[in-house]
Design a protein around this motif. Structure first.
Motif, PDB file in Angstrom:
ATOM      1  N   ASP A  53     -12.128  -8.067   3.489  1.00  0.00           N
ATOM      2  CA  ASP A  53     -11.095  -9.095   3.352  1.00  0.00           C
ATOM      3  C   ASP A  53      -9.716  -8.522   3.028  1.00  0.00           C
ATOM      4  O   ASP A  53      -8.733  -9.259   2.995  1.00  0.00           O
ATOM      5  CB  ASP A  53     -11.497 -10.129   2.297  1.00  0.00           C
ATOM      6  N   ILE A  54      -9.631  -7.217   2.787  1.00  0.00           N
ATOM      7  CA  ILE A  54      -8.351  -6.556   2.542  1.00  0.00           C
ATOM      8  C   ILE A  54      -8.312  -5.298   3.404  1.00  0.00           C
ATOM      9  O   ILE A  54      -9.290  -4.541   3.436  1.00  0.00           O
ATOM     10  CB  ILE A  54      -8.175  -6.182   1.058  1.00  0.00           C
ATOM     11  N   ARG A  55      -7.187  -5.081   4.055  1.00  0.00           N
ATOM     12  CA  ARG A  55      -7.042  -3.884   4.891  1.00  0.00           C
ATOM     13  C   ARG A  55      -6.114  -2.899   4.201  1.00  0.00           C
ATOM     14  O   ARG A  55      -4.962  -3.201   3.926  1.00  0.00           O
ATOM     15  CB  ARG A  55      -6.474  -4.252   6.259  1.00  0.00           C
ATOM     16  N   MET A  56      -6.643  -1.728   3.882  1.00  0.00           N
ATOM     17  CA  MET A  56      -5.847  -0.654   3.299  1.00  0.00           C
ATOM     18  C   MET A  56      -5.330   0.252   4.411  1.00  0.00           C
ATOM     19  O   MET A  56      -6.070   0.613   5.327  1.00  0.00           O
ATOM     20  CB  MET A  56      -6.685   0.170   2.324  1.00  0.00           C
ATOM     21  N   SER A  57      -4.048   0.631   4.320  1.00  0.00           N
ATOM     22  CA  SER A  57      -3.423   1.436   5.367  1.00  0.00           C
ATOM     23  C   SER A  57      -3.187   2.883   4.977  1.00  0.00           C
ATOM     24  O   SER A  57      -2.859   3.702   5.840  1.00  0.00           O
ATOM     25  CB  SER A  57      -2.086   0.809   5.766  1.00  0.00           C
ATOM     26  N   ALA A  58      -3.325   3.226   3.695  1.00  0.00           N
ATOM     27  CA  ALA A  58      -3.049   4.596   3.256  1.00  0.00           C
ATOM     28  C   ALA A  58      -3.642   4.814   1.875  1.00  0.00           C
ATOM     29  O   ALA A  58      -3.732   3.890   1.069  1.00  0.00           O
ATOM     30  CB  ALA A  58      -1.543   4.863   3.221  1.00  0.00           C
ATOM     31  N   GLN A  59      -4.033   6.074   1.603  1.00  0.00           N
ATOM     32  CA  GLN A  59      -4.516   6.442   0.276  1.00  0.00           C
ATOM     33  C   GLN A  59      -3.938   7.793  -0.109  1.00  0.00           C
ATOM     34  O   GLN A  59      -3.819   8.697   0.722  1.00  0.00           O
ATOM     35  CB  GLN A  59      -6.041   6.486   0.226  1.00  0.00           C
ATOM     36  N   VAL A  60      -3.562   7.909  -1.388  1.00  0.00           N
ATOM     37  CA  VAL A  60      -3.007   9.153  -1.926  1.00  0.00           C
ATOM     38  C   VAL A  60      -3.788   9.525  -3.177  1.00  0.00           C
ATOM     39  O   VAL A  60      -3.903   8.719  -4.108  1.00  0.00           O
ATOM     40  CB  VAL A  60      -1.515   9.009  -2.264  1.00  0.00           C
ATOM     41  N   LEU A  61      -4.308  10.754  -3.208  1.00  0.00           N
ATOM     42  CA  LEU A  61      -5.106  11.226  -4.332  1.00  0.00           C
ATOM     43  C   LEU A  61      -4.433  12.462  -4.918  1.00  0.00           C
ATOM     44  O   LEU A  61      -4.271  13.474  -4.230  1.00  0.00           O
ATOM     45  CB  LEU A  61      -6.532  11.566  -3.886  1.00  0.00           C
ATOM     46  N   LEU A  62      -4.060  12.391  -6.200  1.00  0.00           N
ATOM     47  CA  LEU A  62      -3.412  13.492  -6.897  1.00  0.00           C
ATOM     48  C   LEU A  62      -4.407  14.112  -7.876  1.00  0.00           C
ATOM     49  O   LEU A  62      -4.836  13.452  -8.822  1.00  0.00           O
ATOM     50  CB  LEU A  62      -2.176  12.996  -7.661  1.00  0.00           C
ATOM     51  N   ALA A  63      -4.793  15.368  -7.635  1.00  0.00           N
ATOM     52  CA  ALA A  63      -5.766  16.060  -8.490  1.00  0.00           C
ATOM     53  C   ALA A  63      -6.938  15.144  -8.841  1.00  0.00           C
ATOM     54  O   ALA A  63      -7.257  14.940 -10.012  1.00  0.00           O
ATOM     55  CB  ALA A  63      -5.089  16.570  -9.761  1.00  0.00           C
TER      56      ALA A  63
END
Length: 272
Positions: free
Chosen positions: A140-150
């Motif tokens: 039901d939600i579309r994620m377009s990007a992910q950022v992972l820091l350490a």
């Protein structure tokens, strides 16, 4: 709380806090929104670090404000429930409820619910990619990007660097192990894909990723391994190891945050 914050450069930010219903208790969200110039903003959910057991919204302030100002974006920093009082799955479920809240309130914030990114540092990196997986699975939600820091991605702790080869690490493996025990009291949870992304065999369909590791971090191996696994699953992925940076410092590292902003500007750009 509501305030206006002038940063050294860029637009003034409106910062507000709201309490919403979480998975097992109310949680606090901190909203960072640039002064409106009529532009419809993307949405970024941000998760602070602290090994699942500590940390506050204040720890995320530099990263959240920088992303809001420089992308620009409406950033929602999530005060998720902490272990051991609230073990898994409280934190990722809180994160998903925060995403649902942001989508429901996007119009009032002049934000676009079709352009959503997630980001986080340390345990927050784990939560960011796990919330992206939950969104993919529930549909039901579309994620377009992910950022992972350490990020913390491997409760088994079998993919860590040799302590003799990492200069002055600021996160000890014994501390990391204590945090995982508090967050995942049931050993079977350590294989759950929403707790242990590196154990997941279902990475296909996750949003494009930026993964930042730190040279002086014993966990840089698992971050880079996860990047390789995402690439193998067909997920567009960028990975950068920041020289002379440590695990804890990466959350406010200027070069890392500049990369985060550039990535979100690219991946959350409005399509014509």
């Amino acid at each position: 709380m509501a305030s206006l914050l002038d940063l050294e450069q860029g637009p003034r930010l409106c910062i507000e806090e709201v309490r919403i219903a979480g998975h097992v208790q109310p949680i606090v969200l901190r909203s960072y929104r640039p002064a409106s110039d009529g532009t419809v903003l993307p949405i970024v959910l941000y998760f602070h670090g602290g090994g699942f057991t500590h940390g506050t919204l204040d720890d995320a302030d530099i990263a959240a404000a920088t992303i809001a100002r420089d992308t620009p974006a409406w950033v929602v920093s999530v005060g998720y429930s902490l272990a051991p009082h609230f073990p898994f799955p409280a934190a990722p479920e809180d994160g998903y409820r925060a995403a649902q809240w942001a989508v429901a309130h996007a119009r009032g914030q002049r934000a676009d619910p079709q352009r959503i990114g997630v980001a986080g540092h340390d345990a927050g990196g784990n939560l960011a990619t796990c919330v992206a997986a939950i969104a993919r699975d529930r549909g039901d939600i579309r994620m377009s990007a992910q950022v992972l820091l350490a990020p913390l991605l491997d409760p088994s702790m079998t993919r860590v660097a040799d302590e003799r080869k990492v200069l002055c690490p600021d996160l000890e493996l014994s501390e990391c192990a204590r945090c995982y025990r508090a967050y995942l009291p049931n050993p079977s949870q350590r294989l759950h894909p929403y707790a242990a992304p590196l154990e997941s065999r279902r990475l296909h369909g996750l949003p494009p990723a930026l993964i930042a590791s730190a040279e002086h971090d014993l966990l840089h191996i698992e971050a880079e391994k996860y990047a390789a696994e995402l690439i193998s699953a067909g997920v567009p992925t960028e990975v950068t190891r920041h020289c002379k940076a440590s695990h804890h410092a990466l959350a406010a590292h200027p070069d890392a945050l500049a990369d985060v902003v550039a990535f979100f500007r690219k991946r959350l750009a409005r399509t014509k």
